[in-house]
Design an enzyme around this catalytic site. Structure first.
Site, mmCIF file in Angstrom:
data_model
loop_
_atom_site.group_PDB
_atom_site.id
_atom_site.type_symbol
_atom_site.label_atom_id
_atom_site.label_comp_id
_atom_site.label_asym_id
_atom_site.label_seq_id
_atom_site.Cartn_x
_atom_site.Cartn_y
_atom_site.Cartn_z
ATOM 1 N N HIS A 11 110.383 142.022 66.660
ATOM 2 C CA HIS A 11 111.219 141.615 67.065
ATOM 3 C C HIS A 11 110.813 139.618 66.690
ATOM 4 O O HIS A 11 111.502 139.485 66.117
ATOM 5 C CB HIS A 11 112.134 141.533 68.083
ATOM 6 C CG HIS A 11 112.465 143.252 67.591
ATOM 7 N ND1 HIS A 11 113.081 144.026 66.968
ATOM 8 C CD2 HIS A 11 112.471 144.172 68.979
ATOM 9 C CE1 HIS A 11 113.351 145.226 67.060
ATOM 10 N NE2 HIS A 11 112.593 145.207 68.668
ATOM 11 N N CYS A 44 115.003 150.399 71.570
ATOM 12 C CA CYS A 44 116.204 151.187 71.978
ATOM 13 C C CYS A 44 117.391 151.796 71.179
ATOM 14 O O CYS A 44 117.596 152.736 72.024
ATOM 15 C CB CYS A 44 117.593 149.481 72.096
ATOM 16 S SG CYS A 44 117.810 149.013 70.313
#
Ligand SMILES: Cc1cc2nc3c(=O)[nH]c(=O)nc-3n(C[C@H](O)[C@H](O)[C@H](O)COP(=O)(O)OP(=O)(O)OC[C@H]3O[C@@H](n4cnc5c(N)ncnc54)[C@H](O)[C@@H]3O)c2cc1C
Length: 109
Positions: A11, A44
Site C-alpha cells: 500500500h 483486510c
C-alpha cells in the site's frame, strides 16, 4: 530527471509510485523492488474470501506490476533489497533468480 527507488510495493509503495507518476510523470524515473510476487494486497479482504463473500483472491488487489509499468515505473518483483548505502545512495537487491542489482538514486521511499 531524478531517479527514485521505491522499496516495497504494497500500500505505501503503490501510493508513492502512483503519487509520483500521476503528479510529475516526466520529472522522475521510478524503480521499484518488492520481495513479494504481488502488489497492493488487501489483507483486510482475507476475511471476505475466507467467509465466502468473494469467490477468490482476484478482488484483493487494486494494482499490479503491469499497471505500475504502464505508468512508467521499472518494477522488479520477487527481488529483495539486501543493503542500502546511504552515503553513496545505492540500493542493492537480489532477485529470486540470483540476479543482482545496484541501483543508484537521488531519492528513496
Ligand atoms: C489479514 C490482515 C488483515 C488486515 N486488515 C486491516 C484492516 O482491516 N484495516 C487496516 O487498516 N489494516 C489492516 N491490515 C494491515 C494492513 O494490511 C497494513 O497496515 C498494510 O499492509 C501496511 O502497508 P505497507 O505498504 O505500509 O506495508 P506492507 O504491507 O508491510 O508492505 C511492505 C512491502 O515491502 C516489501 N518488502 C519488505 N522488505 C523488503 C525488502 N528488503 N526488499 C524488497 N521488498 C521488501 C514486502 O514484500 C511488502 O510488499 C491487515 C493486515 C492483514 C495481514
Amino acid at each position: 530527471m531524478s531517479k527514485i527507488v521505491v522499496i516495497g510495493a504494497n500500500h505505501a509503495g503503490t501510493a508513492a509510485v502512483n503519487t509520483i507518476l500521476d503528479t510529475a510523470p516526466d520529472q522522475h524515473q521510478v524503480v521499484v523492488f518488492d520481495a513479494n510476487s504481488n502488489i497492493s494486497f488487501l489483507g483486510c479482504g482475507m476475511a471476505l474470501w475466507i467467509g465466502g463473500q468473494i469467490s477468490g483472491p482476484e478482488g484483493l488487489f487494486y494494482s499490479s506490476q503491469k499497471l505500475l509499468q504502464q505508468k512508467g515505473a521499472m518494477v522488479h518483483m520477487l527481488t529483495t533489497v539486501t543493503k542500502i548505502d546511504f552515503d553513496r545512495k545505492i540500493v542493492y537487491a537480489e532477485g529470486g533468480d540470483h540476479t543482482r542489482y545496484e541501483e543508484p538514486y537521488e531519492n528513496s521511499f
